[in-house]
Design a protein around this motif. Sequence first.
Motif, PDB file in Angstrom:
ATOM      1  N   TYR A 138       1.488   5.332  -1.923  1.00 54.64           N
ATOM      2  CA  TYR A 138       1.951   3.856  -1.988  1.00 54.64           C
ATOM      3  C   TYR A 138       0.993   3.285  -1.007  1.00 54.64           C
ATOM      4  CZ  TYR A 138       4.669  -0.365  -0.800  1.00 54.64           C
ATOM      5  OH  TYR A 138       4.899  -1.531  -0.594  1.00 54.64           O
ATOM      6  N   GLN A 139       0.473   2.074  -1.216  1.00 60.52           N
ATOM      7  CA  GLN A 139      -0.452   1.376  -0.336  1.00 60.52           C
ATOM      8  C   GLN A 139       0.455   0.023  -0.033  1.00 60.52           C
ATOM      9  OE1 GLN A 139      -4.016   1.993   0.911  1.00 60.52           O
ATOM     10  NE2 GLN A 139      -3.417   4.213   0.141  1.00 60.52           N
ATOM     11  N   HIS A 140       0.875  -0.222   0.980  1.00 60.39           N
ATOM     12  CA  HIS A 140       1.831  -1.329   1.471  1.00 60.39           C
ATOM     13  C   HIS A 140       1.037  -2.497   0.965  1.00 60.39           C
ATOM     14  CE1 HIS A 140       5.282  -3.212   2.600  1.00 60.39           C
ATOM     15  NE2 HIS A 140       4.945  -3.396   3.808  1.00 60.39           N
ATOM     16  N   ARG A 141       1.539  -3.464   0.608  1.00 64.54           N
ATOM     17  CA  ARG A 141       1.036  -5.054   0.370  1.00 64.54           C
ATOM     18  C   ARG A 141       2.117  -5.969   0.905  1.00 64.54           C
ATOM     19  NH1 ARG A 141      -2.442  -2.225  -2.797  1.00 64.54           N
ATOM     20  NH2 ARG A 141      -4.574  -2.836  -2.444  1.00 64.54           N
ATOM     21  N   VAL A 142       1.760  -6.811   1.756  1.00 68.85           N
ATOM     22  CA  VAL A 142       3.025  -7.712   2.111  1.00 68.85           C
ATOM     23  C   VAL A 142       2.205  -9.173   1.764  1.00 68.85           C
ATOM     24  CG1 VAL A 142       4.110  -8.650   3.846  1.00 68.85           C
ATOM     25  CG2 VAL A 142       3.865  -6.130   3.667  1.00 68.85           C
ATOM     26  N   ALA A 191       1.823   6.655   2.362  1.00 70.82           N
ATOM     27  CA  ALA A 191       2.565   7.244   1.172  1.00 70.82           C
ATOM     28  C   ALA A 191       4.199   7.176   1.583  1.00 70.82           C
ATOM     29  CB  ALA A 191       2.343   8.764   1.019  1.00 70.82           C
ATOM     30  N   ILE A 192       5.089   7.385   0.694  1.00 71.64           N
ATOM     31  CA  ILE A 192       6.321   7.460   0.758  1.00 71.64           C
ATOM     32  C   ILE A 192       7.078   8.765   0.226  1.00 71.64           C
ATOM     33  CG2 ILE A 192       8.703   6.435  -0.098  1.00 71.64           C
ATOM     34  CD1 ILE A 192       7.104   4.099   1.340  1.00 71.64           C
ATOM     35  N   ASP A 224      -9.372  -7.065   2.257  1.00 68.63           N
ATOM     36  CA  ASP A 224      -8.441  -6.104   2.069  1.00 68.63           C
ATOM     37  C   ASP A 224      -7.129  -6.597   2.312  1.00 68.63           C
ATOM     38  OD1 ASP A 224      -6.914  -3.839   2.559  1.00 68.63           O
ATOM     39  OD2 ASP A 224      -8.265  -2.633   3.667  1.00 68.63           O
ATOM     40  N   ASP A 225      -6.157  -6.524   1.216  1.00 66.87           N
ATOM     41  CA  ASP A 225      -4.984  -7.161   1.586  1.00 66.87           C
ATOM     42  C   ASP A 225      -3.942  -6.240   1.866  1.00 66.87           C
ATOM     43  OD1 ASP A 225      -4.842  -5.945  -1.003  1.00 66.87           O
ATOM     44  OD2 ASP A 225      -4.262  -7.372  -2.151  1.00 66.87           O
ATOM     45  N   ARG A 226      -4.134  -4.944   2.147  1.00 67.36           N
ATOM     46  CA  ARG A 226      -3.202  -4.020   2.539  1.00 67.36           C
ATOM     47  C   ARG A 226      -2.568  -4.412   3.847  1.00 67.36           C
ATOM     48  NH1 ARG A 226      -6.135   1.266   2.049  1.00 67.36           N
ATOM     49  NH2 ARG A 226      -7.683   0.025   3.112  1.00 67.36           N
ATOM     50  N   TYR A 227      -1.540  -4.091   4.205  1.00 66.86           N
ATOM     51  CA  TYR A 227      -0.599  -4.208   5.328  1.00 66.86           C
ATOM     52  C   TYR A 227      -1.260  -3.084   6.563  1.00 66.86           C
ATOM     53  CZ  TYR A 227       2.917  -6.260   8.195  1.00 66.86           C
ATOM     54  OH  TYR A 227       3.780  -7.011   9.156  1.00 66.86           O
ATOM     55  N   PHE A 228      -1.761  -1.953   6.132  1.00 67.92           N
ATOM     56  CA  PHE A 228      -2.204  -0.901   6.899  1.00 67.92           C
ATOM     57  C   PHE A 228      -3.703  -0.466   6.397  1.00 67.92           C
ATOM     58  CE2 PHE A 228       2.556  -0.156   6.440  1.00 67.92           C
ATOM     59  CZ  PHE A 228       2.848  -0.789   7.728  1.00 67.92           C
ATOM     60  N   GLN A 229      -4.263  -0.143   7.236  1.00 67.99           N
ATOM     61  CA  GLN A 229      -5.776   0.514   6.818  1.00 67.99           C
ATOM     62  C   GLN A 229      -5.815   1.898   7.099  1.00 67.99           C
ATOM     63  OE1 GLN A 229      -5.623  -2.673   8.228  1.00 67.99           O
ATOM     64  NE2 GLN A 229      -5.754  -3.392   5.910  1.00 67.99           N
ATOM     65  N   ASP A 230      -4.756   2.655   7.661  1.00 67.44           N
ATOM     66  CA  ASP A 230      -4.834   3.970   7.743  1.00 67.44           C
ATOM     67  C   ASP A 230      -5.168   4.973   6.609  1.00 67.44           C
ATOM     68  OD1 ASP A 230      -2.864   2.600   9.324  1.00 67.44           O
ATOM     69  OD2 ASP A 230      -2.278   4.335  10.200  1.00 67.44           O
ATOM     70  N   ARG A 231      -5.735   5.920   6.844  1.00 65.99           N
ATOM     71  CA  ARG A 231      -6.271   6.745   5.845  1.00 65.99           C
ATOM     72  C   ARG A 231      -5.042   7.462   4.948  1.00 65.99           C
ATOM     73  NH1 ARG A 231      -9.435  12.265   7.649  1.00 65.99           N
ATOM     74  NH2 ARG A 231     -10.064  13.021   5.802  1.00 65.99           N
TER      75      ARG A 231
END
Length: 370
Positions: free
Chosen positions: A80-84, A193-194, A183-190
């Motif tokens: 899961y890639q977090h988008r806010v 996931a959940i 990049d519209d993700r909240y985190f850019q970490d490699r």
Amino acid sequence: MAKYIIIGAGLSGSVIAERIANVLKEKVLIIEKRNHIGGNCYDYKDKNNILVHKYGPHIFHTDYKEVWDYLSQFTDWIYYQHRVLGYIDGKYVPIPFNLDTLYQLLPKNLARGLEKKLIDKYGYNKKIPILELKKVKDKDLCFLAKIIYDKVFFNYSKKQWGLKPEEIEPLVTARVPVLLSHDDRYFQDRYQAIPKEGYTKLFEKILQNKNIEIRLGTDFKDVKNKLKYKKIFYTGPIDMFFDYKFGKLDYRSVNIDFQTYHMKSYQETAVINYPNNYDYTRITEFKKFALTESNYTTIGKEYPGNDGFMAWPILNEKNKKIFNKYWQEVEKIKKGNIFFIGRLAEYKYYDMDDAIATSLKLFHSVRDEL
Ligand code: UDP
């Protein structure tokens, strides 16, 4: 009798317990005040089979391969890639503020000029904390910084902390920097996931070992005089350990108003922030973390406040001073048989991966003396 005692069954304590039980093959007793394991990561299935994060949304993200590999021994993942989205000026726009947010909130010609200035000055794909952008000399960028500060940070921080952004440690607002990219993700970490079966199941797996005994609903201070042990790992609040002798450290709490609706989807993304409207900071729709099929959905509206469980340390000057006094006491007894670790004991705004990395590191560095 367990040779090793851990106070707290959150991430920091559970990882230490697992390492002692699995690597040293020694017995561990965990003492936990709450009636469940997992600390603030705890989740449960509600009556519609939706996994709800009791203490607010937890999205695992890390750049540490060793932390990812460590957890992956105990869980499968939902990638899961977090988008806010943030509800700003009547529109739902990407948060963190990125180049798309810029175009969505400002007229095109103005946005184009500001985009060019930003990229010329900082470079494409750079992340700029708002408190840094606010110091910029250029008057156009200064104008933009003020807009972002006013629309994204000021009111949110007032609700979240009861303080202005300047009144809290700069690293806090820097968690959500201005992003000079699309990049519209909240985190850019490699790794993001959940845990597939949820966090509570993950903790059950981490703690599944005949060497680990867990005593729930037990307050450390009620049993501390009766305990016999070789080493103790304390993950509770540091001020409580020292009987608040230097004063109480402040925490911000949150009251989460959970509501279930007979609808497949409540909102576009799992989390929507409301910096300027309403009294809550954000709404989380939990099924969106897990791709749960249901005709119902459960949401949580977050109302931060000072009463309730310890959700976030309030990292201002006053609390930092108090914490330093406690930490000096820790330094004095460091050579003894007690270790202080985790968000509450170190009074740090740890993300989940930091908590795990810190526990793994501590275990590694002290295992020979255990
Ligand atoms: N923040 C903000 N507006 C937002 C999102 C975040 O002002 O829309 C600030 C706020 O001070 C918040 C901090 O950035 O406490 C960190 O946000 P994050 O989402 O990382 O907080 P957490 O998920 O830990 O609650």
